[in-house]
Enzyme design. Structure first.
Site, short mmCIF file in Angstrom:
data_model
loop_
_atom_site.label_atom_id
_atom_site.label_comp_id
_atom_site.label_asym_id
_atom_site.label_seq_id
_atom_site.Cartn_x
_atom_site.Cartn_y
_atom_site.Cartn_z
N ASP A 1 0.89 -1.16 0.00
CA ASP A 1 0.00 0.00 0.00
C ASP A 1 0.93 1.22 0.00
O ASP A 1 2.13 1.11 0.29
CB ASP A 1 -0.94 -0.01 1.21
CG ASP A 1 -2.12 0.96 1.00
OD1 ASP A 1 -2.04 1.80 0.06
OD2 ASP A 1 -3.10 0.91 1.75
C1 BGC Z 1 -4.88 3.46 0.08
C2 BGC Z 1 -5.02 2.45 -1.06
C3 BGC Z 1 -4.84 3.16 -2.37
C4 BGC Z 1 -3.49 3.85 -2.39
C5 BGC Z 1 -3.19 4.60 -3.67
C6 BGC Z 1 -3.61 4.27 -0.03
O1 BGC Z 1 -3.60 5.31 0.90
O2 BGC Z 1 -4.92 2.78 1.31
O3 BGC Z 1 -6.26 1.82 -1.00
O4 BGC Z 1 -4.98 2.27 -3.43
O5 BGC Z 1 -3.44 4.80 -1.33
O6 BGC Z 1 -3.98 5.73 -3.78
#
Ligand code: BGC
Length: 744
Positions: free
Chosen positions: A230
């Protein structure tokens, strides 16, 4: 040597490292010398959030317009695998149109607490429902040669302290509640990528969790795709790579690459592991090469978004006031700013820049062309009190035949990044409902919220229509349902309790001092409310229709055997539409094991099907259950086990509206336990080989009675739960020497 291996063997360590890190916020790294181009990923999950190419790459500026489909909490309420696959396919088409290689979704984390700020992005409190719908989404997306990223793996069930908190979860709970959704998606849809969670699991960051990322995901489930982080979840790139995390996003350039380089040079990181991770990035780039350009039909996608939202709306209660029938004499008063300024998606990384937005009030006027449809905003959308607006709404409602009151959560109350503090609608909205319901005009409450809200006020509503956050076409969809153009067929994918305190996670959410204990174990959602016999406002699986369905006799036919590995239960029931409108019923199959050696939920969803029925039509609905559907995860055996005996098969219209029940007796032996000196006397005696071996060693007296404690059932009951090594000191016929012989 495969193409991939030869590509890797021609690369320097630095090039391989660059592949495992991404090059900016949304791209992997290219390796021009090897002819490897970069690919682009983007959110996800219910619409694309693709930033223009000249973006600042910090992920915050507005994205290109894309269809905002219903959010996960809405879509899951459709209980419609085919529909979710269609939405996935449409997302894939839009991704091709916008030259995107991977869409960051679906999110299949379990809704452990109704307070989780991101529940709108998650599918269900039940792993089977989340898994089946998640797999359909992945299949749809990947049918377009666009990858999915199944997230957030695993146990990311809250936003509070989300990058540091340790989810303390026992293995059985992980295996039965938090992992099976991922397992199903991995095994049935082979996602190109999996995204690890931010949080720690039992003390170890998910990004560095070898058991999670390698032992379970790859070794047990056979996953062959890529694991990415993530955004910002990596704290120790070397440990993460060794644990099985292939791609760090976004890259910590100058930190992670240096750490990897030094570790390979020092021999503390095996270069073979680097090759494995870089190879998986190359495999992903190779898969992305199969993507071809497309041109999405955004009008058709808007229509799909409307259909999907219509299928997802849940009619919670209805005294007969709905559906509304257009007529020149009908006077409708629409109240609530949300009818004019709809809230249809949540905030955070999933926020889509919609291609257009349906306004409920306008759509109602289209579908009720001859009726009088008045409007009063009633309140300010951010939840603020405004006496003038409330007074005007009460006046406007006075002469109407029906009030359609649009209530919902203000955007500031639920979002990615923080959890809710309570489950209530804003006080100003509830005060308005109170005032409106004092008049003799029936009030239909129409809700927009990402996660469940309490409905203590349900007695004041003639009908309640739960729309969730249903995407850019939600306005049209709710007009369809209110007027009967669409017969509601959504069913709750999460329970609506009477009180927040009734939810079993209540005492352990969101934890403190960096830890959150999943103390309720497997008793999550309806499993918890059922275990404590707690009445709920609206149960898991509930949803009304404008027609009525009847269930015929249930048949359960057993075939095969557990030992043979082919045990199957064929479950069948006939469902009839006995009303006068076409409709769709969600037939739900629950399994319970009333007598078990571990504490099991009273019932667990094991199959479901959505069936379309014309008035008077009957259909037979059939399901096949397998041994796994009857099994629990045995921590002592370290595997799924089926404990023979009687099982209850319940089929119904919700978890608390069971229409037909059957029982079936299944023969199965628990696998032998690996006994040791710490195994109890009772465990030894119950074991088919350990018991006789122990009895033989202990021996008999002259009259053929067993020696020592084995002759005394009362004593066995009293201290039979002592490990035999402890009993050996008690002089009861079991010696240390015998224990040594038994455990050699
Ligand atoms: C979120 C993810 C997301 C990623 C990219 C993160 O903060 O938890 O779900 O895909 O950012 O935007």
């Amino acid at each position: 040597m495969t193409d991939l291996q030869s590509l890797l063997s021609g690369m320097t360590v630095a090039e391989k490292i660059s592949l495992t890190m991404g090059s900016d916020f949304w791209h992997t790294a290219a390796v021009p010398t090897a002819g490897v181009e970069r690919i682009m990923v983007s959110d996800g999950p219910h619409g694309l959030r693709r930033q223009p190419d000249d973006a600042d790459h910090v992920g915050l500026i507005p994205s290109l317009p894309a269809t905002c489909f219903p959010t996960a909490s809405a879509l899951a309420s459709s209980w419609d695998v085919e529909l979710v696959r269609e939405v996935g396919t449409a997302l894939g088409l839009e991704a091709r149109t916008q030259a995107l290689d991977v869409v960051l979704g679906p999110g299949i984390n379990i809704k452990r607490s109704p307070l989780c700020g991101r529940n709108f992005e998650y599918l269900s409190e039940d792993p089977l429902l989340a898994g089946h719908l998640g797999a359909a989404m992945v299949q749809g997306l990947q049918s377009q040669n666009v990858g999915a990223s199944v997230k957030h793996y695993a146990a990311n069930n809250q936003e509070t302290d989300r990058l540091r908190v340790s989810a303390e979860v026992d293995e059985r709970t992980l295996r039965e509640i938090y992992l099976p959704g991922f397992e199903y998606v991995i095994k049935n849809s082979r996602p190109w990528t999996v995204m690890c969670a931010y949080n720690r699991l039992n003390g170890v960051h998910a990004s560095q969790h070898h058991w999670l990322l390698t032992e379970v995901l790859r070794d047990e489930w056979g996953y062959d795709g890529l694991v990415m982080s993530d955004w910002g979840a990596v704290h120790d790139r070397v440990a993460a790579l060794a644990a099985g995390l292939d791609l760090e996003m976004p890259p910590q350039l100058g930190v992670s690459d240096v750490a990897l380089r030094d570790a390979v040079a020092a021999g503390t990181l095996d270069e073979a592991l680097l090759d494995l991770a870089a190879g998986r990035v190359l495999q992903l780039v190779g898969r992305a090469r199969s993507r071809t350009p497309a041109s999405a039909d955004y009008d058709a996608h808007h229509a799909l978004a409307r259909r999907a939202a219509g299928e997802s709306i849940v009619l919670l209660q209805n005294d007969g006031v709905l559906p509304l029938t257009d007529s020149p004499s009908l006077k409708v008063c629409v109240v609530g700013e949300l009818a004019r300024t709809p809230r249809f998606q949540g905030a955070g990384s999933s926020q889509v820049n919609p291609t257009r937005v349906d306004v409920p009030l306008d759509e109602l006027r289209i579908l009720l062309p001859t009726a009088t449809v008045d409007f009063a905003p009633g309140f300010v959308v951010d939840g603020q009190d405004d006496a003038g607006l409330a007074d005007a709404a009460v006046d406007a409602a006075a002469g109407a035949d029906v009030v359609l009151l649009f209530l919902g959560l203000p955007p500031g109350e639920e979002s990615e990044g923080f959890d809710r503090l309570n489950m209530d609608l804003p006080a100003a909205q509830l005060a308005l409902l109170d005032r409106l319901s004092e008049a003799p005009v029936p009030v239909v409450v129409v809700l927009s919220n990402g996660s469940a809200v309490l409905t203590r006020w349900s007695g004041r509503a003639a009908a309640i229509v739960e729309c969730w956050l249903s995407g850019q076409a939600a306005g049209g969809a709710v007009a369809d349902v209110l007027t009967g153009a669409v017969n509601p067929s959504g069913r709750l994918a999460e329970t609506i309790p009477h009180r927040l305190e009734d939810n079993t996670s209540y005492l352990n959410f969101p934890g403190e001092s960096g830890r959150v204990r999943y103390g309720e174990g497997v008793f999550v959602g309806y499993r918890g409310y059922d275990a404590t016999s707690t009445p709920v406002a609206f149960p898991f699986g509930h949803g009304l229709s404008y027609t009525t369905f009847e269930y015929g006799t249930l048949t359960v036919a057993q075939s095969g055997s557990y030992e043979g590995g082919d045990l199957a239960l064929a479950v069948a029931v006939t469902v009839t539409n006995v009303g006068d409108r076409a409709g769709r019923e969600v037939v739900q199959v629950y399994v319970g094991d009333p007598v078990a050696s571990v504490s099991r939920p009273r019932r667990e969803l094991k199959a479901f099907a959505k069936v379309a029925l014309d008035p008077g039509e009957s259909k037979q609905v059939s399901f096949t259950l397998t041994a796994r559907d009857l099994s629990y995860w045995s921590t002592v055996h370290g595997q799924w086990v089926l404990e023979g005996g009687e099982f209850r098969i319940e089929v119904g219209a919700s978890s608390r509206d069971i229409r037909v029940t059957g029982t079936v007796t299944v023969r199965a032996e628990l696998p032998p336990l690996r006994l040791d000196a710490m195994s109890t006397l009772q465990e030894w005696l119950a074991d088919p080989t350990g018991g006789p071996a122990l009895r033989e060693l202990v021996g008999h007296d002259g009259q053929g009675r067993p020696n020592g404690i084995l002759a005394n059932d009362e004593l066995i009951k009293l201290i039979g739960n002592f490990p035999i090594s402890s009993l050996a000191s008690f002089g009861l016929g079991i010696s240390h020497d015998m224990v040594r012989q038994l455990t050699r």
